[in-house]
Design a protein around this motif. Structure first.
Motif, PDB file in Angstrom:
ATOM      1  N   ALA A 174       0.647  -1.102   0.241  1.00  0.00           N
ATOM      2  CA  ALA A 174       0.269   0.220   0.648  1.00  0.00           C
ATOM      3  C   ALA A 174       0.661   1.066   0.098  1.00  0.00           C
ATOM      4  CB  ALA A 174      -1.111   0.197   1.667  1.00  0.00           C
ATOM      5  N   LEU A 175       2.064   1.505   0.858  1.00  0.00           N
ATOM      6  CA  LEU A 175       3.026   2.775   1.102  1.00  0.00           C
ATOM      7  C   LEU A 175       3.572   3.187  -0.954  1.00  0.00           C
ATOM      8  CD1 LEU A 175       4.517   1.306   4.308  1.00  0.00           C
ATOM      9  CD2 LEU A 175       2.903   3.987   3.413  1.00  0.00           C
ATOM     10  N   GLN A 176       3.772   1.688  -1.027  1.00  0.00           N
ATOM     11  CA  GLN A 176       4.500   1.925  -2.830  1.00  0.00           C
ATOM     12  C   GLN A 176       3.195   2.539  -3.597  1.00  0.00           C
ATOM     13  OE1 GLN A 176       6.529  -2.593  -3.045  1.00  0.00           O
ATOM     14  NE2 GLN A 176       7.828  -1.470  -3.731  1.00  0.00           N
ATOM     15  N   ARG A 197       2.769   6.878   8.792  1.00  0.00           N
ATOM     16  CA  ARG A 197       1.361   8.062   9.633  1.00  0.00           C
ATOM     17  C   ARG A 197       1.489   9.197   8.494  1.00  0.00           C
ATOM     18  NH1 ARG A 197       3.110   5.257  14.450  1.00  0.00           N
ATOM     19  NH2 ARG A 197       4.449   6.943  14.918  1.00  0.00           N
ATOM     20  N   VAL A 198       2.421   9.408   7.795  1.00  0.00           N
ATOM     21  CA  VAL A 198       2.706  10.252   7.635  1.00  0.00           C
ATOM     22  C   VAL A 198       2.330  10.315   6.141  1.00  0.00           C
ATOM     23  CG1 VAL A 198       3.769  12.873   6.868  1.00  0.00           C
ATOM     24  CG2 VAL A 198       4.390  11.369   9.012  1.00  0.00           C
ATOM     25  N   LEU A 199       2.651   9.278   5.660  1.00  0.00           N
ATOM     26  CA  LEU A 199       2.590   8.855   3.932  1.00  0.00           C
ATOM     27  C   LEU A 199       1.024   8.382   3.986  1.00  0.00           C
ATOM     28  CD1 LEU A 199       3.832   8.912   1.514  1.00  0.00           C
ATOM     29  CD2 LEU A 199       4.774   6.832   2.104  1.00  0.00           C
ATOM     30  N   MET A 200       0.872   7.968   4.784  1.00  0.00           N
ATOM     31  CA  MET A 200      -1.063   7.071   4.835  1.00  0.00           C
ATOM     32  C   MET A 200      -0.649   7.360   6.143  1.00  0.00           C
ATOM     33  SD  MET A 200      -0.789   3.853   2.025  1.00  0.00           S
ATOM     34  CE  MET A 200      -3.235   3.850   2.113  1.00  0.00           C
ATOM     35  N   VAL A 209      -0.555   0.657  11.490  1.00  0.00           N
ATOM     36  CA  VAL A 209       1.287   0.163  10.958  1.00  0.00           C
ATOM     37  C   VAL A 209       0.570  -0.533  12.721  1.00  0.00           C
ATOM     38  CG1 VAL A 209       3.152   1.061  11.182  1.00  0.00           C
ATOM     39  CG2 VAL A 209       1.918   2.399   9.860  1.00  0.00           C
ATOM     40  N   ALA A 210       1.086  -2.184  12.607  1.00  0.00           N
ATOM     41  CA  ALA A 210       1.226  -2.474  13.370  1.00  0.00           C
ATOM     42  C   ALA A 210       2.606  -4.005  13.045  1.00  0.00           C
ATOM     43  CB  ALA A 210       0.158  -3.718  13.778  1.00  0.00           C
ATOM     44  N   PRO A 211       3.330  -4.463  13.970  1.00  0.00           N
ATOM     45  CA  PRO A 211       4.157  -5.908  13.989  1.00  0.00           C
ATOM     46  C   PRO A 211       4.012  -6.444  12.436  1.00  0.00           C
ATOM     47  CG  PRO A 211       4.326  -5.024  16.011  1.00  0.00           C
ATOM     48  CD  PRO A 211       2.673  -4.375  15.615  1.00  0.00           C
ATOM     49  N   ALA A 212       4.550  -7.331  12.624  1.00  0.00           N
ATOM     50  CA  ALA A 212       3.868  -8.497  11.456  1.00  0.00           C
ATOM     51  C   ALA A 212       4.260  -9.544  12.298  1.00  0.00           C
ATOM     52  CB  ALA A 212       5.310  -8.175  10.213  1.00  0.00           C
ATOM     53  N   PRO A 213       3.316  -9.910  12.224  1.00  0.00           N
ATOM     54  CA  PRO A 213       3.419 -11.185  12.566  1.00  0.00           C
ATOM     55  C   PRO A 213       4.203 -12.600  12.127  1.00  0.00           C
ATOM     56  CG  PRO A 213       1.210 -11.904  11.040  1.00  0.00           C
ATOM     57  CD  PRO A 213       1.939  -9.756  11.157  1.00  0.00           C
TER      58      PRO A 213
END
Length: 341
Positions: free
Chosen positions: A117-119, A168-171, A176-180
């Motif tokens: 999503a960020l890309q 958080r600024v970009l989207m 934003v949470a740690p990956a499982p």
């Protein structure tokens, strides 16, 4: 968000004789494991010094050596090719994430869907070229896009990493949470399959290229049938020593890599000192040459028309001064003769 994952190479051009490529193009969870490893590897690569990149590539080849057993004709008892592949790749990815610090660790522990999503957001804003396929792997093109965005947005950290603050600024609406844990990824929902975007940039990722170079994707052997419930426990016990051997070998290789890293740092420092000494030595050796050039320039200027004109004027002035001195001496010699008279 992605719900069907694709490897970082073009599946339309895959070699069907290589079971590694066939697995990544046919199994979404295996492709996701590869992307997660690429994500951690490229973060560690961006964090490392330039002189340590060949060593890092060699380390990756060594760490992925257990994949040979996954695609061998005998296979691994108690595991399918996909399970074996995902287990080995997840172990390597966890090992690389543990070596990351600060903003690099924040980026590498973010879910792969958030990376995609960020890309896409960077692509919409015009920082990432449209030819780049958003797959969650931050290669050179994505790093340059992040740096340009950080400079334009005035972010305090401009290191090419997308930390939690940057995300958080970009989207702002992105959670934003740690990956499982990637050891046993949950199967994604396939209600609306995501179509692969056309074109690839940068070629295969490290996992796909190493699979091809190391020959792990050789002739495909028979897929081992799922074990019966009665034989599951003995097969797992038989496979556990092999897993422990791989983990021990990986830990030993990481321990042995420390002296090489220190040696590289010492060589880098000695190289900087030798470069300074070389510059000083070159200056001293070229000093006579510069002096000769200065003398030659003076001689050339002296014999030019300006120099000759100045020389003639100097001779005339010197002659006039000599004539004046002769007149003064002649007058002074007359005074004593008059007094005698």
């Amino acid at each position: 968000m992605a719900d069907v994952y694709h490897p970082d190479f073009d599946c339309s051009r895959m070699d069907r004789n290589e079971p590694g490529q066939v697995l990544l193009c046919s199994d979404s969870d295996s492709a996701r494991s590869e992307l997660v490893l690429d994500q951690a590897y490229y973060a560690l690569r961006h964090q490392s010094a330039a002189y340590s990149l060949p060593q890092l590539k060699a380390e990756l080849i060594h760490d992925l050596a257990p994949l040979q057993a996954c695609f061998s004709p005998a296979g691994v008892q108690g595991e399918s090719q996909a399970q074996c592949y995902q287990r080995v790749v997840a172990q390597v990815a966890d090992r690389y994430r543990s070596r990351l610090t600060g903003r690099a660790h924040e980026e590498a522990t973010r879910p792969i869907d958030a990376h995609i999503a960020l890309q896409r957001k960077l692509q919409v804003l015009g920082f990432l070229p449209a030819a780049v396929v958003p797959d969650g792997v931050y290669g050179e093109a994505t790093r340059r896009a992040i740096l340009r965005w950080q400079e334009q947005a005035g972010q305090p950290s401009r290191d090419g990493f997308l930390g939690d603050d940057d995300a958080r600024v970009l989207m702002p609406d992105l959670a934003v949470a740690p990956a499982p844990s990637e050891a046993s990824p949950s199967p994604p929902e396939r209600a609306a399959p995501r179509q692969a975007e056309a074109g690839t940039v940068g070629g295969d990722g490290p996992v796909a290229s190493i699979l091809r170079q190391s020959g792990t994707a050789g002739a495909a052997g028979p897929q081992p049938s799922p074990p019966s419930p009665d034989s599951t426990a003995p097969q797992q016990e038989a496979a556990s020593p092999q897993t422990e051997d791989h983990e021990t070998a990986g830990g030993l290789f990481s321990l042995l890599s420390v002296p090489f890293w220190l040696l590289g740092a010492v060589i880098h420092m000695c190289g900087a000192v030798l470069a300074g000494v070389w510059h000083v030595l070159i200056f001293i050796l070229l000093l006579p040459v510069r002096l000769v050039r200065l003398i030659w320039s003076f001689i050339t200027w002296l014999f030019s028309w300006k120099g000759l004109l100045l020389l003639i004027v100097g001779l005339i002035v010197n002659g006039l001064r000599s004539a004046e001195k002769k007149d003064d001496s002649a007058q002074s010699s007359e005074f004593p003769s008059r007094e005698e008279e």
